[in-house]
Design an enzyme around this catalytic site. Structure first.
Site, PDB file in Angstrom:
ATOM      1  CE1 TYR A 161     -38.144  43.088 -54.905  1.00 10.35           C
ATOM      2  CE2 TYR A 161     -38.123  45.106 -56.184  1.00 10.35           C
ATOM      3  CZ  TYR A 161     -38.284  43.734 -56.118  1.00 10.35           C
ATOM      4  OH  TYR A 161     -38.558  43.020 -57.259  1.00 10.35           O
ATOM      5  CE  LYS A 170     -50.335  32.940 -54.159  1.00  6.20           C
ATOM      6  NZ  LYS A 170     -51.310  32.334 -55.096  1.00  6.20           N
ATOM      7  CG  ASP A 184     -51.736  33.371 -58.294  1.00  3.24           C
ATOM      8  OD1 ASP A 184     -52.462  34.273 -57.808  1.00  3.24           O
ATOM      9  OD2 ASP A 184     -51.691  32.215 -57.824  1.00  3.24           O
ATOM     10  CG  ASP A 239     -39.578  44.792 -60.159  1.00  2.00           C
ATOM     11  OD1 ASP A 239     -39.546  45.445 -61.229  1.00  2.00           O
ATOM     12  OD2 ASP A 239     -38.609  44.151 -59.718  1.00  2.00           O
ATOM     13  CG  ASP A 277     -40.238  44.029 -66.418  1.00  2.00           C
ATOM     14  OD1 ASP A 277     -40.117  45.198 -65.993  1.00  2.00           O
ATOM     15  OD2 ASP A 277     -39.280  43.386 -66.919  1.00  2.00           O
TER      16      ASP A 277
HETATM   17  C1  IPM Z   1     -37.417  48.589 -61.942  1.00  2.00           C
HETATM   18  C2  IPM Z   1     -36.142  47.808 -61.884  1.00  2.00           C
HETATM   19  C3  IPM Z   1     -35.530  47.962 -60.516  1.00  2.00           C
HETATM   20  C4  IPM Z   1     -36.557  47.579 -59.484  1.00  2.00           C
HETATM   21  C5  IPM Z   1     -34.263  47.131 -60.309  1.00  2.00           C
HETATM   22  C6  IPM Z   1     -33.225  47.474 -61.338  1.00  2.00           C
HETATM   23  C7  IPM Z   1     -33.737  47.216 -58.916  1.00  2.00           C
HETATM   24  O1  IPM Z   1     -36.365  46.484 -62.200  1.00  2.00           O
HETATM   25  O2  IPM Z   1     -37.377  49.809 -61.791  1.00  2.00           O
HETATM   26  O3  IPM Z   1     -38.475  47.984 -62.127  1.00  2.00           O
HETATM   27  O4  IPM Z   1     -36.872  46.415 -59.338  1.00  2.00           O
HETATM   28  O5  IPM Z   1     -37.065  48.447 -58.808  1.00  2.00           O
HETATM   29 MN    MN Z   2     -38.402  46.050 -62.747  1.00  2.00          MN
END
Ligand code: IPM
Ligand code: MN
Length: 346
Positions: free
Chosen positions: A131, A181, A214, A238, A242
């Site tokens: 990023y 990876k 993975d 990231d 999630d």
């Molecule tokens: C998070 C979010 C952000 C990220 C996005 C919205 C840019 O998904 O904080 O995990 O990927 O950092």
């Molecule tokens: Mn995120």
């Protein structure tokens, strides 16, 4: 001593969960946080052409911490604009290189895995990697179009996030899972593995495991109880956080801290869930992710006792079944239950 906090409610459910968290802070420790609210958001962009003013970063610099609700409303402003205009520049400008996200089941919460318990602390590199924003597009809109997005891994960046993760592991169960990876990405990820090995020699008490992203994704579902601290690059962290949110019962429980461990600038605390446009007007956003993030902020500010009192009130609330099922209880009901539980412990 009170702390000066910059509040950025942002978009969608951001305002509701920030308000809930501040009500809880106020009840737990009246006057401890002195807040100033900044209305920077997609609406602000529509009015001014910017997500935050040109001197936004400078205005935030003097605060002890930043508390953020959510950024993004894709129907109004493309995410690539809103995120690069507010959230991501703050993380980078204040060198909040460690993104910390705890994943564990609160009492009374039955995650989809129906596991009895796990306690994972994800440490995500937060300022570079995939990023970094390095790249470009040429021949845009033509058949010859090329898009390049280059991941950047610096020795300083990789070393400091790994060191931070080792230190976190020392304060916990002394197990560190490093995520790469390196079987497919033979430059950056092999480099990450090398730095991990170098540092491991300095932390002989920490048991280090190397996982491919993975494989650890599968492990987080099949055997999350085997993981303690997990450290990963920006993109991998990231995605894995999630997944961590999902196994802990949903994004409504997922807290996060964007930390500058050197404390040169303010750190930023935010729930992981985002602005949730689909439910923004329903009043059912779970405030627990924001309140948990508040606890992380209070800990960072040295207010351990207040943080643990609030966390105990959250746990008493979920143990009673409030806020444990996505969408069932309103933001207000969950907040009221936490406030009541705080009253009982004060
Ligand atoms: C998070 C979010 C952000 C990220 C996005 C919205 C840019 O998904 O904080 O995990 O990927 O950092
Ligand atoms: Mn995120």
């Amino acid at each position: 001593m009170s702390h000066r906090i910059a509040l950025i409610p942002g978009d969608g459910v951001g305002a509701a969960v920030v308000e809930a968290a501040m009500a809880v802070a106020d009840k737990a420790a009246p006057g401890l946080l002195r807040t100033e609210t900044f209305g920077w958001s997609c609406d602000h962009y529509l009015q001014t052409g910017r997500m935050m003013p040109e001197d936004g970063i400078e205005r935030l610099r003097g605060f002890d911490a930043i508390f953020l609700g959510a950024v993004g409303w894709p129907e109004k402003v493309p995410d690539s604009v809103s995120l690069h205009g507010l959230l991501l520049p703050i993380r980078k400008a204040f060198v909040q290189y460690a993104n910390i996200r705890p994943h564990r089941l609160l009492p009374g919460v039955e995650g989809p895995l129906k596991k009895t318990g796990f306690d994972i602390l994800c440490i995500r590199e937060n300022t570079e990697g995939e990023y970094a924003g390095a790249g470009g597009r040429v021949h845009q809109g033509t058949g010859d179009e090329v898009a390049v997005e280059t991941a950047i891994f610096t020795r300083a960046g990789v070393e400091r996030i790994l060191r931070f993760a080792f230190e976190q592991a020392i304060g916990r169960r002394r197990k560190l899972a490093s995520v790469t990876k390196s079987n497919a990405q033979k430059h950056s990820m092999v480099f990450w593995d090398e730095v991990t090995r170098e540092l491991a020699a300095q932390y002989p008490d920490v048991e280090v495991s190397h996982y491919h992203v993975d494989a650890i994704a599968a492990r987080m579902v099949m055997a999350p109880e085997t993981l303690d601290v997990v450290v990963a690059s920006n993109l991998f962290g990231d995605i894995l956080t999630d997944l961590g949110a999902a196994i802990q019962g949903g994004l409504g429980f997922a807290a996060s801290a964007n930390i500058d461990p050197t404390r040169q600038g303010p750190s930023m605390f935010e729930p992981v869930h985002g602005s949730a446009p689909d439910i923004a007007h329903l009043g059912i956003a779970n405030p627990i992710a924001a309140i948990w993030s508040l606890c992380m902020m209070l800990e960072h500010l040295g207010e351990r006792e207040v943080a643990s009192r609030i966390m105990a009130a959250v746990e008493a609330t979920t143990a009673n079944g409030k806020g444990t099922v996505p969408g069932r209880d309103t933001t207000h009901q969950i907040t009221a239950a936490i406030l009541a539980a705080l009253g009982n412990t004060a």
